[in-house]
Design a protein around this motif. Structure first.
Motif, short mmCIF file in Angstrom:
data_model
loop_
_atom_site.label_atom_id
_atom_site.label_comp_id
_atom_site.label_asym_id
_atom_site.label_seq_id
_atom_site.Cartn_x
_atom_site.Cartn_y
_atom_site.Cartn_z
N ARG A 316 0.85 -1.20 0.00
CA ARG A 316 0.00 0.00 0.00
C ARG A 316 0.88 1.24 0.00
O ARG A 316 1.85 1.35 0.77
CB ARG A 316 -0.92 0.02 1.22
CG ARG A 316 -1.89 -1.15 1.29
CD ARG A 316 -2.83 -0.99 2.47
NE ARG A 316 -3.71 0.15 2.29
CZ ARG A 316 -4.91 0.10 1.70
NH1 ARG A 316 -5.34 -1.06 1.20
NH2 ARG A 316 -5.65 1.17 1.59
N ILE A 317 0.52 2.18 -0.86
CA ILE A 317 1.19 3.49 -0.93
C ILE A 317 0.18 4.53 -0.46
O ILE A 317 -0.90 4.67 -1.05
CB ILE A 317 1.67 3.80 -2.36
CG1 ILE A 317 2.60 2.70 -2.86
CG2 ILE A 317 2.37 5.15 -2.40
CD1 ILE A 317 3.03 2.87 -4.31
N GLU A 318 0.53 5.27 0.60
CA GLU A 318 -0.41 6.21 1.21
C GLU A 318 0.16 7.62 1.21
O GLU A 318 1.14 7.91 1.90
CB GLU A 318 -0.71 5.77 2.65
CG GLU A 318 -1.29 4.37 2.76
CD GLU A 318 -1.43 3.91 4.20
OE1 GLU A 318 -1.17 4.74 5.10
OE2 GLU A 318 -1.80 2.75 4.43
N LYS A 319 -0.43 8.48 0.38
CA LYS A 319 -0.09 9.91 0.31
C LYS A 319 1.44 10.13 0.25
O LYS A 319 2.01 10.89 1.02
CB LYS A 319 -0.69 10.67 1.48
CG LYS A 319 -2.21 10.72 1.44
CD LYS A 319 -2.76 11.64 2.49
CE LYS A 319 -4.28 11.76 2.36
NZ LYS A 319 -4.70 12.34 1.07
N PRO A 330 6.99 11.76 -6.58
CA PRO A 330 5.58 12.09 -6.79
C PRO A 330 5.01 12.94 -5.65
O PRO A 330 5.69 13.16 -4.65
CB PRO A 330 4.92 10.72 -6.82
CG PRO A 330 5.77 9.92 -5.86
CD PRO A 330 7.18 10.40 -6.07
N CYS A 331 3.76 13.35 -5.82
CA CYS A 331 3.09 14.15 -4.81
C CYS A 331 1.74 13.53 -4.47
O CYS A 331 0.89 13.32 -5.36
CB CYS A 331 2.91 15.58 -5.32
SG CYS A 331 2.09 16.68 -4.15
N ASP A 332 1.57 13.19 -3.21
CA ASP A 332 0.29 12.63 -2.71
C ASP A 332 -0.16 11.41 -3.50
O ASP A 332 -1.31 11.28 -3.88
CB ASP A 332 -0.81 13.70 -2.73
CG ASP A 332 -0.59 14.77 -1.68
OD1 ASP A 332 -0.01 14.46 -0.62
OD2 ASP A 332 -0.97 15.93 -1.92
N LEU A 333 0.79 10.50 -3.73
CA LEU A 333 0.47 9.27 -4.47
C LEU A 333 -0.13 8.25 -3.52
O LEU A 333 0.45 7.92 -2.48
CB LEU A 333 1.73 8.71 -5.13
CG LEU A 333 1.57 7.37 -5.85
CD1 LEU A 333 0.59 7.50 -7.00
CD2 LEU A 333 2.91 6.86 -6.32
N THR A 334 -1.29 7.74 -3.90
CA THR A 334 -1.95 6.70 -3.13
C THR A 334 -2.31 5.56 -4.07
O THR A 334 -2.91 5.81 -5.13
CB THR A 334 -3.22 7.24 -2.45
OG1 THR A 334 -2.84 8.29 -1.53
CG2 THR A 334 -3.94 6.14 -1.68
N THR A 372 3.66 0.48 2.88
CA THR A 372 3.57 -0.66 3.78
C THR A 372 3.50 -1.96 2.99
O THR A 372 2.96 -2.00 1.87
CB THR A 372 2.35 -0.56 4.70
OG1 THR A 372 1.16 -0.54 3.92
CG2 THR A 372 2.42 0.71 5.54
N VAL A 373 4.04 -3.00 3.57
CA VAL A 373 3.96 -4.36 3.02
C VAL A 373 3.31 -5.23 4.09
O VAL A 373 3.87 -5.38 5.19
CB VAL A 373 5.36 -4.90 2.66
CG1 VAL A 373 5.23 -6.29 2.06
CG2 VAL A 373 6.07 -3.97 1.71
#
Length: 527
Positions: A316-319, A330-334, A372-373
């Motif tokens: 998961r990629i959070e902001k 990048p900027c604010d990648l979710t 997170t993993v």
């Protein structure tokens, strides 16, 4: 330091013994036989032998110390530079290469010549001046007046020399980086008929380095002349006053000869420091650049012992925000990256797609947000354990000098080399090479075309058993037929359960994505 003490003691003692022998032979007719002075001559020979052996020991110790320091400092530079963000590494590559390959080797004169000269000057000069004072106050007064002139001129000339050495190192760094780039691009330049183009720029850089080096040499020769002149005048003044006082019987011959033999040892260490100073400046300039590359010592980081299995785990990629030179990329990648699926990162150039892959690999530290993993932040994972589960294909695959087989197995044995080569289309390349997998390539894959290098990197990535594949523009430099084969292999790896993240611009590549994530940047924020 111990060797310096022994050398100083032997120098002073041998001057005193020599003066007594010569004065005794001249003034005492009955003492002109060799037998009369046998014990003194034996003592003098012993002093010379001890001094010679001690100087050899000092040279050996300094060589050993220089080799150890250069090796440790080179390792520290490599360790510090390669541990940094890949973007910083690309910017510091040329400077680090110059420092490590030959810049730090110039530290050797500092340890083998300059440092022993400084230690000798710190011991021999004051000790000799004290002995001269005990023998003759008038000669000591001349030493006290003339001796400070040498350090003053050393400081004045040394400032200019240090600036020249730094300029010479900078010129050498620029010249070396240009030459390396030129040699790497010669096949391309030859293919385009532009081989003769860069030679004028290389000639200009070479001339600039030549001018810088000659300016440093001029200062070195000038300083040596000044220091020799000052030392010669100081010894000459002492010699003239002693000669005149001997004529008028104001000083004994033994005292006069002792002071005269000791006088050069007062000035000689400082002269040697001045001469060796210039040879040491190049090394000091390289060492200063090495310390800048190493940077400030970082505080002890907490031990990252958490280990997670990436097979079947959700990423998961959070902001996510990562700072760049022009803002956040990048900027604010979710995004949510699912195992068994192909996730495609797309967006304009400079949006931060490749940087996102580096962040997933744990090579780049986010400015904010997190990755997170299986619910565990990547920053908490053990790096070595995490990297073992990744197969990363950058835009320029890493290829080292050696055989094709060595480069295929660079990151570990492939599950099935033939299948991996077939999936990437590299099997066709192997059939065309004269020695097949035993064909030798140069640095960066010299000897292979861009497309062949890309296929080699793909074979290595697709053949890896790693559960996470990070592929940056995997079909660049490939023809349509090979691209279709590679895309089919990528989808097959995902369907086998691997987590696949692909950076892409082309529609054909984006079409295989189960999820397409748009990556954007914020370049309005200047850092």
């Amino acid at each position: 330091m111990g060797c310096g003490v022994v050398i100083s003691g032997c120098a002073i003692a041998s001057a005193i013994v020599t003066a007594r022998i010569v004065a005794g032979v001249i003034t005492v007719p009955s003492a002109r036989s060799l037998q009369h002075w046998s014990s003194s001559l034996l003592l003098l020979s012993g002093l010379w032998m001890v001094r010679t052996l001690t100087q050899g020991l000092q040279a050996r110790l300094s060589q050993r110390g220089a080799s150890a320091v250069i090796a440790d400092l080179s390792a520290d530079v490599l360790r510090a530079v390669t541990a940094r963000d890949p973007r910083d590494l690309a910017a510091q590559r040329d400077a680090a290469a110059t420092v490590v390959t030959h810049g730090l080797d110039r530290l050797r004169p500092y340890f083998t010549s300059y440092l022993p000269a400084v230690l000798l000057a710190a011991i021999l000069t004051p000790a000799t001046a004290a002995v001269i004072t005990a023998y003759d106050l008038k000669s000591a007064a001349i030493v006290a007046i003339t001796l400070p002139l040498i350090p003053v001129f050393m400081v004045l000339i040394g400032v200019a020399t240090a600036n020249r050495s730094a300029a010479a190192l900078e010129a050498m760094t620029t010249l070396q980086s240009r030459l390396l780039d030129l040699m790497a691009g010669i096949p391309t330049l030859r293919a385009l008929g532009r081989v003769s183009g860069p030679e004028h720029r290389i000639a200009e850089l070479s001339a600039a380095h030549h001018r810088s080096a000659m300016a440093t040499l001029r200062i070195a020769f000038l300083s040596a002349l000044v220091l020799e002149l000052l030392a010669t005048l100081g010894v000459a003044l002492i010699a003239v006053t002693i000669g005149l006082r001997l004529v008028f019987a104001q000083i004994s011959l033994t005292t006069g000869l002792t002071v005269l033999l000791l006088a050069p040892d007062v000035y000689w260490p400082l002269r040697r420091v001045g001469v060796e100073f210039h040879a040491a400046q190049d090394g000091k300039a390289a060492a200063n650049k090495a310390f800048r590359l190493i940077g400030e010592p970082a505080s002890a980081a907490p031990h990252k012992a958490r280990v997670v299995s990436a097979r079947g785990a959700q990423i998961r990629i959070e902001k996510l925000k990562i700072a760049g030179r022009e803002g956040y990329s990048p900027c604010d990648l979710t995004a949510v990256i699912e195992p068994g699926h192909v996730t495609v990162l797309t967006g304009p150039n400079g949006a931060g797609k490749s940087t996102t892959l580096q962040a997933i690999a744990g090579l780049t530290v986010p400015a904010s947000g997190r990755i997170t993993v299986a619910g565990i932040d990547i920053a908490e994972l053990n790096p070595t354990a995490w990297w073992r589960q990744l197969s990363w294909l950058p835009q320029r695959p890493v290829l080292l000098p050696g055989t094709i087989a060595d480069n295929l197995a660079l990151f570990g044995d492939l599950q099935n080399m033939e299948m991996a080569c077939a999936a990437s289309g590299f099997d066709v390349v192997l059939q065309q090479l004269p020695d097949g997998p035993h064909t030798v390539v140069g640095r960066g894959g010299v000897g292979l075309s861009l497309g062949e290098r890309q296929r080699l990197g793909l074979a290595r990535a697709l053949g890896s058993p790693a559960p996470v594949l990070l592929l940056d523009e995997p079909t660049a430099h490939l023809d349509a037929r090979t691209e279709a084969r590679v895309l089919q292999a990528i989808v097959a790896r995902a369907r086998e359960g691997a987590t696949v993240v692909v950076v892409a611009h082309r529609r054909d590549v984006m079409a295989i994505g189960d999820r397409v994530v748009e990556v954007t940047a914020d370049h309005d924020v200047l850092l």
